[in-house]
Enzyme design. Sequence first.
Site, PDB file in Angstrom:
ATOM      1  N   SER A 269       0.850  -1.198   0.000  1.00 50.94           N
ATOM      2  CA  SER A 269       0.000   0.000   0.000  1.00 50.94           C
ATOM      3  C   SER A 269       0.876   1.235   0.000  1.00 50.94           C
ATOM      4  O   SER A 269       2.050   1.187   0.374  1.00 50.94           O
ATOM      5  CB  SER A 269      -0.895   0.023   1.241  1.00 50.94           C
ATOM      6  OG  SER A 269      -0.168   0.493   2.373  1.00 50.94           O
ATOM      7  N   ASP A 270       0.320   2.366  -0.400  1.00 49.18           N
ATOM      8  CA  ASP A 270       1.001   3.634  -0.169  1.00 49.18           C
ATOM      9  C   ASP A 270       0.821   3.997   1.300  1.00 49.18           C
ATOM     10  O   ASP A 270       0.068   3.353   2.042  1.00 49.18           O
ATOM     11  CB  ASP A 270       0.431   4.718  -1.085  1.00 49.18           C
ATOM     12  CG  ASP A 270       1.445   5.819  -1.381  1.00 49.18           C
ATOM     13  OD1 ASP A 270       2.371   6.018  -0.564  1.00 49.18           O
ATOM     14  OD2 ASP A 270       1.315   6.494  -2.411  1.00 49.18           O
ATOM     15  N   TRP A 271       1.502   5.055   1.728  1.00 46.44           N
ATOM     16  CA  TRP A 271       1.518   5.452   3.138  1.00 46.44           C
ATOM     17  C   TRP A 271       0.083   5.673   3.660  1.00 46.44           C
ATOM     18  O   TRP A 271      -0.623   6.557   3.199  1.00 46.44           O
ATOM     19  CB  TRP A 271       2.328   6.736   3.285  1.00 46.44           C
ATOM     20  CG  TRP A 271       2.458   7.254   4.694  1.00 46.44           C
ATOM     21  CD1 TRP A 271       1.453   7.693   5.504  1.00 46.44           C
ATOM     22  CD2 TRP A 271       3.661   7.392   5.463  1.00 46.44           C
ATOM     23  NE1 TRP A 271       1.946   8.102   6.720  1.00 46.44           N
ATOM     24  CE2 TRP A 271       3.303   7.923   6.724  1.00 46.44           C
ATOM     25  CE3 TRP A 271       5.002   7.126   5.204  1.00 46.44           C
ATOM     26  CZ2 TRP A 271       4.246   8.205   7.714  1.00 46.44           C
ATOM     27  CZ3 TRP A 271       5.939   7.401   6.190  1.00 46.44           C
ATOM     28  CH2 TRP A 271       5.558   7.930   7.428  1.00 46.44           C
ATOM     29  N   GLY A 272      -0.322   4.832   4.591  1.00 45.96           N
ATOM     30  CA  GLY A 272      -1.613   5.004   5.247  1.00 45.96           C
ATOM     31  C   GLY A 272      -2.816   4.631   4.419  1.00 45.96           C
ATOM     32  O   GLY A 272      -3.957   4.810   4.874  1.00 45.96           O
ATOM     33  N   ALA A 273      -2.621   4.092   3.217  1.00 41.13           N
ATOM     34  CA  ALA A 273      -3.734   3.913   2.285  1.00 41.13           C
ATOM     35  C   ALA A 273      -4.725   2.848   2.737  1.00 41.13           C
ATOM     36  O   ALA A 273      -5.907   2.918   2.381  1.00 41.13           O
ATOM     37  CB  ALA A 273      -3.205   3.581   0.888  1.00 41.13           C
TER      38      ALA A 273
END
Length: 722
Positions: A269-273
């Site tokens: 995932s991207d950051w916090g996604a």
Amino acid sequence: MKQENLTALLAEMTLDEKIAQCLQLSPFLFKGAKKNAELTGPVLQEMKLTDAHTENAGSVLGSSSAEDMLGIQEAYLKTNRLGIPLIFMADVIHGYKTVFPIPLALGCSFDRETVRTMAEVAALEATADGHHVTFSPMLDLVRDPRWGRVMESTGEDPFLNSELGKAMVAGYQGDASKLHENKANLAACVKHFAAYGAAEAGLEYNTVNMSTRELYQNYLPAYEAAIHAGAKLVMTAFNVVDGVPATMNKWLNRDVLRQEMNFDGVLISDWGAVAEVINHGTARNPAEAAQFSMEAGVDMEMMTTCYIHELKGLIEANKLSESLVDEAVLRILQLKNDLGLFEDPYRGLKEKSRQTDILTPENRRKSREAGLESAVLLENKQQILPLAETTKIALIGPLATSNDILGGWNVYGDEKDGVNVETGLQEVFSELITVSTDYTAFTEEDKSTIAKAIQASEVVVLSLGEKNEWGGEAGSLATIRLPEAQYDLAKYVQSFGKPVVITLFNGRPLEVKELAEASDALLELWFPGTEAGRVTADLLVGKSNPSGKLSMSFPQTTGQIPVYYNHLRTGRPQTEANKGERYVSHYLDIPNEPYYPFGYGKSYSKFEWKTAELPKQIQLGESLEVKVTLKNKSQIAGKEVIQIYVQDVTATISRPVKELKEFEKVALQPGEEKTVTFELTTEAFSFYNHQLEKVQDPGVHRIFVGTSSENVDTFEVEVGEV
């Protein structure tokens, strides 16, 4: 480690250990970290993380040095029950300590080898500091320069992005099957899957809305090309795709990515996604966010804790199959094995310091060459450039002495290592007067100082542009103009009647009409990186000849956005014949065309090209050979980019006015002539229909051969039934 040993290792792991492998955290949360250790306690408490979590977590995001990573890995392996090493990932986007031009600039090189070299040097330096994975290439197709992250893409064209994406993967990874041996190579992560570059209104983290056919036709090809080139990881996008967040989009990640593209690597995932799918309104709570993301095939969660806190309960409640976690963990273990981390968790750093690989003269030379290949000469009236080294120069503007020339998404480079414009010009010009001005203000006091400098000079070099922080992630702008003070400065300098050369440093296409009108030459340098000042000087005096071509169109004004060359036709097109009519597709106040089109760029050389006669007809499935002879008609050595475009005149789907299908940068000495042969295969004539089938229609096709999307010769070829 053999495959059967990986499977056996997975079988030894407890459910808690497996779930922890799917967690990625920042380095300061780990024991052994040398920096920010005082933050560990409060952040661990806030994220509800225990020692058991960090002692089993699978990967680390964004460590800063070899010392830091060695310390973290040593401490980790003392406590990890099964001795599974951490993997260190980072944003190494356009160089590491030696910073190269931003990716949008690299796109303007139209040169696969330049891009491959950037990635190779970035990998060499990043691995010397202990990194294993880079979150690059970013292959989002971009058509809206209001979006700050256009600087991180290679541009608006699917084919160009695909070719340069493949080159980047090759540079980072080398032979991907030998990453365990080649410790100067990184694993590459393709991002952001998918269509992140189409954020509405150019607004960061905004929604994306497009047809599935458009997604397949224009947005997926570059990702797929890099995946087929062997990229080891893919990162999900923040946005929705057909209404479902990419991070929990089972169709996108399992059907398209895993099955259709045959990707078997790690999906992160991207950051916090993962947690952000709750904000999208498609999950009620962290448990659903974890469930839906794991079901969609996301193997690793970056910097949120939905997986670590929720997956076990979901499995115990029979809401999620443990087999899905096993699949994810096996892919993570496979990546670590591919990198040779089970045999050497330090990838050679314990045996030998590789700090001598960082910021070397050779790496600087390669960065400088990339800057020279990427710069685009937009204007050169009366051939004012190149300048003699004896010319008396007044160097004026906010970028005259600024070291903010490295560009956005430069995480590890240091401004103090960069060469600014003044320093670069001092190495070349014998007489240089410098007046540094503010980015956003132009005062009466400035006018007085500038007037004296101009009166004592022969040519003014006006260095204008953006600050790095005005672009990149979260760097959206409603208006793609420089601060008005810089346009006022350009007009004031022009009023003295001396020749004016504008050097432009920026991370996005800008409104440049006023700058073009206020100058005799306009040189687009983007953010060239560590050697920015020397790149500028080399181009101004002709030690190097500009050869870059725009990989993204420059609009007339912000209100024209999106403007891109490969647009669809309309039922009421404006043509040369009907330009005076009202009821056609046009603006009342500006031209339809971009100010500078895709593929555009001037040179100090003069080139001419001739295309060998094309056949009038080919059959469906038959390739078309295009031979182009290019000649340098000047006395200056240079490079020109031959560009081949295709238009399907009549098809079952409305097709673009033209699409780039081949390109080649050709170097020629004065008077030299070369013939380049291109093969347009079935792929060049094919498109996706409404059933998402790749098809080729019979009928007339136009072949455009030239040196930009507008400067072309046109040929017609009938594609007939077999």
